[in-house]
Design a protein around this motif. Structure first.
Motif, PDB file in Angstrom:
ATOM      1  N   LEU A 100       4.579   6.672 -18.624  1.00 15.68           N
ATOM      2  CA  LEU A 100       4.566   5.511 -18.023  1.00 15.68           C
ATOM      3  C   LEU A 100       3.993   6.018 -16.891  1.00 15.68           C
ATOM      4  CD1 LEU A 100       6.883   2.474 -17.052  1.00 15.68           C
ATOM      5  CD2 LEU A 100       5.688   3.724 -15.266  1.00 15.68           C
ATOM      6  N   LEU A 101       2.707   5.253 -16.329  1.00 13.62           N
ATOM      7  CA  LEU A 101       1.866   5.430 -15.190  1.00 13.62           C
ATOM      8  C   LEU A 101       1.639   4.249 -14.129  1.00 13.62           C
ATOM      9  CD1 LEU A 101      -0.993   7.588 -16.518  1.00 13.62           C
ATOM     10  CD2 LEU A 101       1.158   8.550 -15.692  1.00 13.62           C
ATOM     11  N   ALA A 102       2.292   4.405 -12.867  1.00 12.48           N
ATOM     12  CA  ALA A 102       2.248   3.508 -12.026  1.00 12.48           C
ATOM     13  C   ALA A 102       1.388   3.568 -10.793  1.00 12.48           C
ATOM     14  CB  ALA A 102       3.390   2.704 -11.699  1.00 12.48           C
ATOM     15  N   ARG A 103       0.589   2.624 -10.500  1.00 11.72           N
ATOM     16  CA  ARG A 103      -0.190   3.099  -9.206  1.00 11.72           C
ATOM     17  C   ARG A 103      -0.406   1.826  -8.162  1.00 11.72           C
ATOM     18  NH1 ARG A 103      -3.601   2.269 -13.261  1.00 11.72           N
ATOM     19  NH2 ARG A 103      -5.459   0.801 -13.129  1.00 11.72           N
ATOM     20  N   THR A 104      -0.366   1.988  -7.042  1.00 14.88           N
ATOM     21  CA  THR A 104      -0.326   1.066  -5.889  1.00 14.88           C
ATOM     22  C   THR A 104      -1.954   0.379  -5.763  1.00 14.88           C
ATOM     23  OG1 THR A 104       1.344   2.102  -4.533  1.00 14.88           O
ATOM     24  CG2 THR A 104      -0.043   0.549  -3.670  1.00 14.88           C
ATOM     25  N   HIS A 105      -1.967  -0.991  -5.882  1.00 16.50           N
ATOM     26  CA  HIS A 105      -3.393  -1.245  -5.863  1.00 16.50           C
ATOM     27  C   HIS A 105      -3.265  -2.672  -4.676  1.00 16.50           C
ATOM     28  CE1 HIS A 105      -7.297  -2.170  -7.975  1.00 16.50           C
ATOM     29  NE2 HIS A 105      -7.164  -3.216  -7.322  1.00 16.50           N
ATOM     30  N   GLY A 106      -3.331  -2.016  -3.617  1.00 18.83           N
ATOM     31  CA  GLY A 106      -2.992  -2.954  -2.684  1.00 18.83           C
ATOM     32  C   GLY A 106      -1.462  -3.085  -2.236  1.00 18.83           C
ATOM     33  N   HIS A 107      -1.123  -4.549  -2.259  1.00 19.35           N
ATOM     34  CA  HIS A 107       0.082  -5.094  -2.049  1.00 19.35           C
ATOM     35  C   HIS A 107       0.927  -5.092  -3.449  1.00 19.35           C
ATOM     36  CE1 HIS A 107      -1.995  -8.633  -2.791  1.00 19.35           C
ATOM     37  NE2 HIS A 107      -0.738  -9.191  -3.432  1.00 19.35           N
ATOM     38  N   TYR A 108       0.357  -4.838  -4.394  1.00 16.45           N
ATOM     39  CA  TYR A 108       1.106  -4.653  -5.833  1.00 16.45           C
ATOM     40  C   TYR A 108       0.792  -3.398  -6.550  1.00 16.45           C
ATOM     41  CZ  TYR A 108      -3.906  -6.255  -7.354  1.00 16.45           C
ATOM     42  OH  TYR A 108      -4.959  -6.431  -7.396  1.00 16.45           O
ATOM     43  N   ILE A 109       1.563  -3.328  -7.805  1.00 16.61           N
ATOM     44  CA  ILE A 109       1.574  -2.122  -8.627  1.00 16.61           C
ATOM     45  C   ILE A 109       1.014  -2.218  -9.807  1.00 16.61           C
ATOM     46  CG2 ILE A 109       3.099  -0.590  -9.645  1.00 16.61           C
ATOM     47  CD1 ILE A 109       3.317  -0.356  -6.792  1.00 16.61           C
TER      48      ILE A 109
END
Length: 299
Positions: A240-249
């Motif tokens: 599981l890879l999660a990254r921030t994209h502005g104000h959301y994930i």
């Protein structure tokens, strides 16, 4: 336009109006009173106006829906705006430092007039109120651009405190005939400059990491993994890879399922994984699921 952006835009406009008024007031009073620290502080407030305009543009771009060229959405526009604010802070900080340091190379300082103290006190109160308002709102709606703007206000409040000390010290030095204290005003201007540069660097560094798509650490993604493990049919979470994209994930996940089920059943499980993450974690906006046949070794 959703409520999140309405609140953020309103807060930004409040900052633009108040900062504009403060910049004009401090610049005029600083010039009339002969205070380098207050003029430096006015330049800081002026940079706040420019930064707020950049934030406003970023917020309006970030709210656009995904399209063919931007399938993940436009959320990073807020981070671009944050970097612009950070660069403005650094540039203004350098200019203030150069101006304030002249007095240490032969220029004779003079004490500013008392009216400068009133202007600085007004600035401290207004800027701290703006920080408290925007900082709380930024946390509530998870806006990195608004958070950057809030800290821009806090840096202005702190710089105003430094300016107040410098102005007061210079006035006391003149009245009590302590020439050394006359240097407190330009010294305060230099301190303001260093503070502004430091805050600008910190904001640029943080937003830069997001722009480079640095993934969240294991501790931050653990709740997402636990949510997926509760979905019926998921044998294992492989990655599981999660990254921030502005104000959301944005989440990319690989799961293992029973290798004997049909493709349709595997697709159904992946759909349930996506729905579970979006439902339970409001900060997640996009989920991409890859399905692997379960084996003893993770795929």
């Amino acid at each position: 336009m959703d409520n999140r952006f309405k609140q953020a835009e309103f807060a930004t406009w409040v900052g633009i109006v108040l900062n504009g008024l403060l910049a004009v007031m401090k610049g005029l009073v600083g010039w009339l009173a002969g205070s380098r620290a207050l003029i430096a502080d006015a330049a800081h407030s002026a940079s706040d106006v420019a930064g707020s305009i950049a934030v406003l543009a970023g917020l309006r771009t970030a709210q656009k829906p995904p399209d063919a060229d931007h399938p993940y959405g436009h959320g990073k526009a807020e981070n671009v705006a944050t970097i612009i604010v950070a660069i403005l802070l650094i540039v203004v900080g350098v200019e203030i430092a150069l101006s304030a340091s002249k007095v240490f190379f032969g220029e004779v300082p003079s004490a500013p007039k008392g009216i400068a103290l009133i202007a600085v006190l007004i600035s401290i109160i207004v800027k701290e109120l703006l920080f408290q308002y925007k900082n709380r709102l930024a946390k509530k709606i998870n806006s990195p651009a608004l958070q950057a703007e809030a800290w821009h206000h806090r840096s202005d409040a702190l710089s105003s405190i430094a300016a107040f000390v410098g102005v007061l010290g210079s006035i006391i030095g003149q009245q009590m005939n302590y020439p050394i204290l006359l240097y407190l005003d330009p010294l305060a201007g230099l301190l303001v400059a260093l503070l502004v540069i430091k805050i600008g660097y910190s904001l640029a560094k943080e937003s830069g990491l997001i722009m480079m798509e640095q993934v969240l650490d294991k501790e931050e993604t653990e709740p997402y993994i636990e949510t997926v493990q509760q979905v019926r049919g998921v044998s294992r979470v492989d990655e599981l890879l999660a990254r921030t994209h502005g104000h959301y994930i944005v989440v990319d996940i690989k799961i293992s399922v029973d290798p004997t089920i049909t493709v349709a059943e595997g697709h159904s499980i992946s759909k349930k994984v996506k729905e579970a993450l979006l439902k339970k974690h409001s900060n997640i906006n996009k989920v991409f699921v890859h399905v692997n046949p379960y084996s003893q070794e993770p795929s």
